[in-house]
Design a protein around this motif. Structure first.
Motif, PDB file in Angstrom:
ATOM      1  N   GLY A  12       0.815  -1.202   0.000  1.00 36.49           N
ATOM      2  CA  GLY A  12       0.000   0.000   0.000  1.00 36.49           C
ATOM      3  C   GLY A  12       0.852   1.256   0.000  1.00 36.49           C
ATOM      4  N   VAL A  13       0.178   2.395  -0.057  1.00 37.97           N
ATOM      5  CA  VAL A  13       0.844   3.694  -0.056  1.00 37.97           C
ATOM      6  C   VAL A  13       0.134   4.604   0.935  1.00 37.97           C
ATOM      7  CG1 VAL A  13       1.458   5.726  -1.412  1.00 37.97           C
ATOM      8  CG2 VAL A  13       1.557   3.471  -2.461  1.00 37.97           C
ATOM      9  N   GLU A  14       0.895   5.374   1.694  1.00 36.73           N
ATOM     10  CA  GLU A  14       0.310   6.341   2.609  1.00 36.73           C
ATOM     11  C   GLU A  14       1.213   7.562   2.715  1.00 36.73           C
ATOM     12  OE1 GLU A  14       0.055   4.293   6.374  1.00 36.73           O
ATOM     13  OE2 GLU A  14       2.007   5.071   6.998  1.00 36.73           O
ATOM     14  N   GLY A  15       0.622   8.665   3.138  1.00 36.18           N
ATOM     15  CA  GLY A  15       1.376   9.897   3.312  1.00 36.18           C
ATOM     16  C   GLY A  15       1.084  10.535   4.657  1.00 36.18           C
ATOM     17  N   SER A  16       2.026  11.333   5.138  1.00 35.29           N
ATOM     18  CA  SER A  16       1.856  12.043   6.404  1.00 35.29           C
ATOM     19  C   SER A  16       2.358  13.480   6.263  1.00 35.29           C
ATOM     20  CB  SER A  16       2.627  11.351   7.539  1.00 35.29           C
ATOM     21  OG  SER A  16       2.104  10.074   7.834  1.00 35.29           O
ATOM     22  N   TRP A  17       1.731  14.352   7.016  1.00 35.31           N
ATOM     23  CA  TRP A  17       2.128  15.762   7.070  1.00 35.31           C
ATOM     24  C   TRP A  17       2.398  16.134   8.518  1.00 35.31           C
ATOM     25  CZ3 TRP A  17      -1.447  20.124   8.400  1.00 35.31           C
ATOM     26  CH2 TRP A  17      -0.771  21.356   8.370  1.00 35.31           C
ATOM     27  N   LYS A  39       6.326  17.385  16.522  1.00 29.70           N
ATOM     28  CA  LYS A  39       6.037  16.131  17.203  1.00 29.70           C
ATOM     29  C   LYS A  39       4.722  15.473  16.782  1.00 29.70           C
ATOM     30  CE  LYS A  39       8.635  17.405  21.359  1.00 29.70           C
ATOM     31  NZ  LYS A  39       8.596  17.562  22.836  1.00 29.70           N
ATOM     32  N   TRP A  40       3.921  16.165  15.959  1.00 26.69           N
ATOM     33  CA  TRP A  40       2.620  15.619  15.574  1.00 26.69           C
ATOM     34  C   TRP A  40       2.488  15.571  14.055  1.00 26.69           C
ATOM     35  CZ3 TRP A  40      -1.043  13.615  18.855  1.00 26.69           C
ATOM     36  CH2 TRP A  40      -0.881  13.881  20.206  1.00 26.69           C
ATOM     37  N   SER A  41       1.890  14.492  13.563  1.00 29.35           N
ATOM     38  CA  SER A  41       1.652  14.361  12.124  1.00 29.35           C
ATOM     39  C   SER A  41       0.240  13.854  11.860  1.00 29.35           C
ATOM     40  CB  SER A  41       2.670  13.405  11.481  1.00 29.35           C
ATOM     41  OG  SER A  41       2.463  12.077  11.924  1.00 29.35           O
ATOM     42  N   TRP A  42      -0.256  14.216  10.689  1.00 27.02           N
ATOM     43  CA  TRP A  42      -1.557  13.734  10.196  1.00 27.02           C
ATOM     44  C   TRP A  42      -1.307  12.742   9.083  1.00 27.02           C
ATOM     45  CZ3 TRP A  42      -3.877  15.606   5.306  1.00 27.02           C
ATOM     46  CH2 TRP A  42      -5.113  15.003   5.051  1.00 27.02           C
ATOM     47  N   ARG A  43      -1.944  11.581   9.148  1.00 27.11           N
ATOM     48  CA  ARG A  43      -1.702  10.492   8.206  1.00 27.11           C
ATOM     49  C   ARG A  43      -2.934  10.240   7.339  1.00 27.11           C
ATOM     50  NH1 ARG A  43       0.330   4.518  10.056  1.00 27.11           N
ATOM     51  NH2 ARG A  43       1.457   5.843  11.539  1.00 27.11           N
ATOM     52  N   LEU A  44      -2.701   9.891   6.059  1.00 19.86           N
ATOM     53  CA  LEU A  44      -3.789   9.563   5.141  1.00 19.86           C
ATOM     54  C   LEU A  44      -3.304   8.481   4.184  1.00 19.86           C
ATOM     55  CD1 LEU A  44      -6.660  10.235   4.048  1.00 19.86           C
ATOM     56  CD2 LEU A  44      -5.548  11.838   2.478  1.00 19.86           C
ATOM     57  N   GLY A  45      -4.157   7.472   3.971  1.00 17.96           N
ATOM     58  CA  GLY A  45      -3.807   6.392   3.053  1.00 17.96           C
ATOM     59  C   GLY A  45      -5.048   5.727   2.490  1.00 17.96           C
ATOM     60  N   ASN A  72     -10.728   1.766  -0.093  1.00 23.78           N
ATOM     61  CA  ASN A  72     -10.309   1.722   1.300  1.00 23.78           C
ATOM     62  C   ASN A  72      -9.637   3.046   1.637  1.00 23.78           C
ATOM     63  OD1 ASN A  72      -9.406   0.708   3.888  1.00 23.78           O
ATOM     64  ND2 ASN A  72      -7.402   0.423   2.952  1.00 23.78           N
ATOM     65  N   VAL A  73      -9.982   3.644   2.746  1.00 23.86           N
ATOM     66  CA  VAL A  73      -9.379   4.908   3.162  1.00 23.86           C
ATOM     67  C   VAL A  73      -9.188   4.886   4.677  1.00 23.86           C
ATOM     68  CG1 VAL A  73     -11.614   6.071   3.407  1.00 23.86           C
ATOM     69  CG2 VAL A  73      -9.548   7.431   3.001  1.00 23.86           C
ATOM     70  N   TYR A  74      -8.093   5.475   5.139  1.00 21.23           N
ATOM     71  CA  TYR A  74      -7.881   5.594   6.581  1.00 21.23           C
ATOM     72  C   TYR A  74      -7.116   6.880   6.865  1.00 21.23           C
ATOM     73  CZ  TYR A  74      -3.246   3.675   5.465  1.00 21.23           C
ATOM     74  OH  TYR A  74      -1.997   3.456   4.932  1.00 21.23           O
ATOM     75  N   THR A  75      -7.296   7.362   8.077  1.00 21.20           N
ATOM     76  CA  THR A  75      -6.641   8.599   8.489  1.00 21.20           C
ATOM     77  C   THR A  75      -6.417   8.561   9.997  1.00 21.20           C
ATOM     78  OG1 THR A  75      -6.755  11.024   8.347  1.00 21.20           O
ATOM     79  CG2 THR A  75      -8.791   9.867   8.883  1.00 21.20           C
ATOM     80  N   GLY A  76      -5.590   9.471  10.471  1.00 22.42           N
ATOM     81  CA  GLY A  76      -5.322   9.522  11.899  1.00 22.42           C
ATOM     82  C   GLY A  76      -4.213  10.509  12.227  1.00 22.42           C
ATOM     83  N   VAL A  77      -3.922  10.648  13.506  1.00 29.12           N
ATOM     84  CA  VAL A  77      -2.848  11.520  13.975  1.00 29.12           C
ATOM     85  C   VAL A  77      -1.874  10.701  14.803  1.00 29.12           C
ATOM     86  CG1 VAL A  77      -4.204  13.636  13.930  1.00 29.12           C
ATOM     87  CG2 VAL A  77      -4.228  12.212  15.985  1.00 29.12           C
TER      88      VAL A  77
END
Length: 249
Positions: free
Chosen positions: A73-78, A83-89, A133-138
């Motif tokens: 799979g592939v995912e990205g984060s900002w 110290k904190w990032s937002w993730r999306l994949g 399929n989609v997911y996100t989080g911090v």
């Protein structure tokens, strides 16, 4: 298989650490893009292929992570702070299967030679399959005190997966379009570790310390009938280990 990959990744991280530069970790405003190897989190439910029936039944799909195959799979984060990032994949796919009409054969009840009869070729179903399929989080990132390029992270993630399959036979005994659907709604507390082997590259491994998945599986066997559904609740601990190789921008 996944256990061997985790061991190899950890060994590589330790081996490279002696040669890695210091201070390669992420900062506010950085983006990361990762290729992942983990368990398949997509979902799908085939439409029933029967044409006539006096009874239909259904069971909820399994959502146990250890019953699913591995996938890439592939995912990205900002990093919106140091110290904190937002993730999306996630991802999606669509398949179309063109249908073909029934070819009716011939049969003579008075023919004593069955070999002279021509069998019927059943119609090829016109079908479509759609999945996403989609997911996100911090995630909260914690730098190791002694190894400056080693980062631990803990996060809260949510995901949604959906699959649709529908088929229609162009034949006399067809009962209309048949539909199969399923979706998963999941949440997890995630933990992992990443090592920045270069200023723009890192290796990582993570696991869902706790994971909950709700599944709804549905079929509509014939046109005009109500949906038939079943659902399930799944709880996992130390679930869905995942390996990563990523790049920082």
């Amino acid at each position: 298989m996944i256990k061997k990959l985790i061991v190899l990744t950890c060994a590589a991280m330790l081996g490279i650490s002696a040669f890695a530069q210091e201070g390669n970790g992420p900062k506010k405003g950085d983006w990361t893009l990762s290729a992942t190897v983990g368990y398949n989190s997509y979902v799908g439910n085939n439409a029933p292929t029967v044409t006539t029936s006096e009874m239909y039944e259904i069971a909820a799909l399994s959502t146990d992570w250890f019953e699913n195959k591995l996938m890439v799979g592939v995912e990205g984060s900002w990093f919106f702070s140091d110290k904190w990032s937002w993730r999306l994949g996630g991802g999606l796919g669509f398949t179309n299967n063109p249908g073909y009409s029934e070819v009716t054969g011939t049969f003579d009840e008075n023919d004593s030679e069955p070999a002279g009869n021509i069998p019927t070729y059943r119609a090829v179903a016109d079908g479509q399959t759609f999945k996403y399929n989609v997911y996100t989080g911090v995630d909260r990132h914690i730098q190791h005190k002694n190894l400056q390029n080693l980062y631990f992270h803990v996060g809260v993630h949510a995901g949604f997966a959906y699959g649709l399959n529908q088929i229609l036979y162009d034949e006399e005994k067809s009962m209309g379009k048949s539909i199969g659907e399923a979706f998963n709604l999941r949440g997890a507390v995630n933990a992992g570790v990443s090592y920045y082997v270069l200023p723009g590259m890192f290796l990582g491994v993570e696991v869902n310390a706790f994971q909950y998945t709700y599944n709804m599986t549905t079929i509509k066997p014939q046109a005009g009938l109500a949906n038939l559904s079943a659902d399930s609740h799944n709880f996992g601990f130390l679930a869905a280990p995942t390996l990563k190789i990523g790049f920082k921008f």
